[in-house]
Design an enzyme around this catalytic site. Structure first.
Site, PDB file in Angstrom:
ATOM      1  N   ASP B 132      38.778  29.267  40.455  1.00  0.00           N
ATOM      2  CA  ASP B 132      39.179  30.505  40.325  1.00  0.00           C
ATOM      3  C   ASP B 132      38.527  29.341  37.666  1.00  0.00           C
ATOM      4  O   ASP B 132      38.326  28.207  38.057  1.00  0.00           O
ATOM      5  CB  ASP B 132      40.741  30.594  39.477  1.00  0.00           C
ATOM      6  CG  ASP B 132      40.624  31.864  38.975  1.00  0.00           C
ATOM      7  OD1 ASP B 132      41.404  32.824  39.461  1.00  0.00           O
ATOM      8  OD2 ASP B 132      40.935  31.968  37.587  1.00  0.00           O
ATOM      9  N   ASP B 159      32.909  27.807  36.438  1.00  0.00           N
ATOM     10  CA  ASP B 159      32.513  29.440  36.269  1.00  0.00           C
ATOM     11  C   ASP B 159      32.287  29.683  36.805  1.00  0.00           C
ATOM     12  O   ASP B 159      31.060  29.397  37.104  1.00  0.00           O
ATOM     13  CB  ASP B 159      31.918  29.154  34.329  1.00  0.00           C
ATOM     14  CG  ASP B 159      31.521  30.615  34.191  1.00  0.00           C
ATOM     15  OD1 ASP B 159      32.013  31.310  34.619  1.00  0.00           O
ATOM     16  OD2 ASP B 159      31.650  30.577  32.862  1.00  0.00           O
ATOM     17  N   CYS B 229      40.673  46.226  39.625  1.00  0.00           N
ATOM     18  CA  CYS B 229      41.525  46.902  39.378  1.00  0.00           C
ATOM     19  C   CYS B 229      41.610  47.595  38.169  1.00  0.00           C
ATOM     20  O   CYS B 229      42.200  48.581  37.515  1.00  0.00           O
ATOM     21  CB  CYS B 229      42.410  46.203  39.751  1.00  0.00           C
ATOM     22  SG  CYS B 229      42.868  44.806  38.284  1.00  0.00           S
TER      23      CYS B 229
END
Lengths: 154, 301
Positions: B132, B159, B229
């Site tokens: 992450d 990154d 999402c």
């Protein structure tokens, strides 16, 4: 296999210095009868032992999981450590009732007579972690964020 | 309060994506609770006093939860036997088709629901790079890996775009990309308030860079799953279209027992590669879940 030699005072005070994986495995065998555990271990200060399967060439922030704390009088397993070792353990595992399991997971001590220093608590197929046995009582080490009925967990 | 007034720009945009009354109705309906049995700690779903469970049709260890109390206050939850996870978000890890011993990259891993699901399918064998970019998101990732007993994950903070340097390295790559979170409005209204079209545009730019990097580091023959999402075509089919246009990537249809829709081949003035029809869109009313988008891409070889 990567094995790190621990130089922490907590370990060097125990006399003969061993690599940390060998020391953890020795304790697992002596305390819980666990043999042939296929994991690597690393100490990250204050006796906290992490278990992992090595795989990386990237710079890691962390690897594996907190498995146990190496105390002066033995190895105290985390909840996850108790799941891994508990399945292989042949001694110092105590089966508790549902009421006792609930009490334990609320962070309370349990009145149980046992023989070893550190005891794995088992409720059915669940391993509830490891407690320290002292004078007929199992002292609770369940971290606050793993207890039931803690609003912060919601 | 009229929900339209919370963010009129959002409603104007989504009128073009799904004009149905059901879409709006379900977007504002509270989300059904769901959990996943952690196969690293248990083989079968336990009975939990005060709760009943209905199996999620597309995930053998996923369950919708009914009950008065909070499942997060049960022993099973606190021990990591069960893990709270939205039902539609269980699809990407299944589509990834991991096997024990594989080398897997979860490029935007936090909070770790999909990482822990992948680890359970790998039976803790092999290697997961759980990455992450944000330090502030690593704590929850580490905490969830701990709770689920994941031994084969390494947490990195990079990154995601920098993985392009690691060519042909991973058997599987999951890019659950940072997105405008429209699917999560059911969980929290703040995502409706925060939504802006200019964020969609800047996120889409980032997503195109991330998917290129994800594809670069995938081994020939490997599978890349791209998911979000959100339901905006610019962040979904537009991103997949970009990858298809600049690489030799192939797209496979996701065959699950889940109600969904085909990918859009055009949106507004945009025309996409016809193959994006194989993407899977899940609108909130389709299965009474969060909105979700999934594409399964394969590197030839």
């Amino acid at each position: 296999m990567i094995l790190r030699v621990s130089l922490s005072p907590s370990l060097s005070n125990r006399g003969e210095r061993m690599d940390i994986s060998a020391e953890v495995k020795k304790h697992l065998k002596e305390q819980f009868g666990v043999e042939n555990i296929d994991l690597q271990f690393e100490e990250k200060g204050k006796g906290r032992i992490y278990a992992f399967r090595a795989c990386n060439k990237f710079k890691a922030v962390s690897k594996g999981i907190y498995f146990a704390t190496l105390e002066k009088d033995g190895l105290r397993l985390s909840i996850e450590g108790s799941f891994i070792a508990g399945r292989l353990a042949t001694k110092n595992v105590v089966e508790v009732s549902r009421e006792q399991a609930l009490k334990w997971m609320r962070g309370e001590n349990l009145e149980i007579n046992a023989e070893g220093n550190y005891i794995i608590l088992r409720y059915g197929n669940y391993f509830l972690g490891c407690g320290k046995h002292r004078k007929g009582e199992i002292l609770n080490f369940v971290p606050k964020n793993r207890r039931i009925g803690d609003a912060e967990n919601d | 309060m009229d929900t339209f007034n919370i963010n009129p720009e959002f409603f104007r945009r989504y009128e073009k994506i799904d004009p149905s009354r059901e879409f709006i109705e379900y977007t504002f309906k509270p989300l059904r609770q769901s959990i996943r049995l952690n196969l690293l700690k248990a083989d079968e779903m336990p009975e939990i006093e005060g709760f009943s469970f209905e199996r999620v049709p597309w995930c053998k260890e996923g369950y919708f939860v009914e009950g008065e109390g909070r499942i997060t206050r049960t022993i099973e939850h606190q021990l990591g036997i069960i893990f709270s996870q939205e039902a539609s978000s269980m699809i990407p890890a299944i589509a990834l088709e991991v096997e024990p011993g594989m080398r897997v990259l979860d490029m935007a891993a936090s909070p770790g629901a999909k990482t822990t699901q992948i680890a359970s399918y790998m039976q803790n064998e092999g290697c997961i790079i759980a990455n992450d970019v944000k330090f502030s998101r690593l704590n929850i990732l580490q905490s969830n890996l701990q709770k689920c007993g994941v031994l084969n994950a390494v947490v990195t903070m990079m990154d995601g775009r920098s993985f392009r340097k690691h060519k042909n390295e991973f058997d599987r790559v999951l890019l659950d990309a940072p997105c405008s979170n429209v699917g999560m409005i059911r969980k929290n209204f703040k995502y409706l308030k925060l939504w802006k079209i200019r964020d969609v545009e800047s996120l889409a730019r980032l997503q195109r860079q991330l998917i290129r990097a994800a594809y670069e580091c995938l081994k020939p023959g490997g599978i890349l799953v791209y998911s979000t999402c959100t339901l905006d075509p610019e962040e979904n089919e537009g991103v997949v279209n970009h990858l298809l246009s600049v690489t030799d990537a192939e797209i496979e249809r996701i065959k699950f027992s889940v109600k969904g829709r085909k990918g859009f081949t055009e949106f507004g003035e945009m025309k996409y590669d016809e193959r994006v029809v194989n993407c899977l869109r899940i609108h909130p009313q389709d299965n009474d879940t969060e909105g979700f988008f999934i594409a399964k891409l394969v590197k030839p070889g």
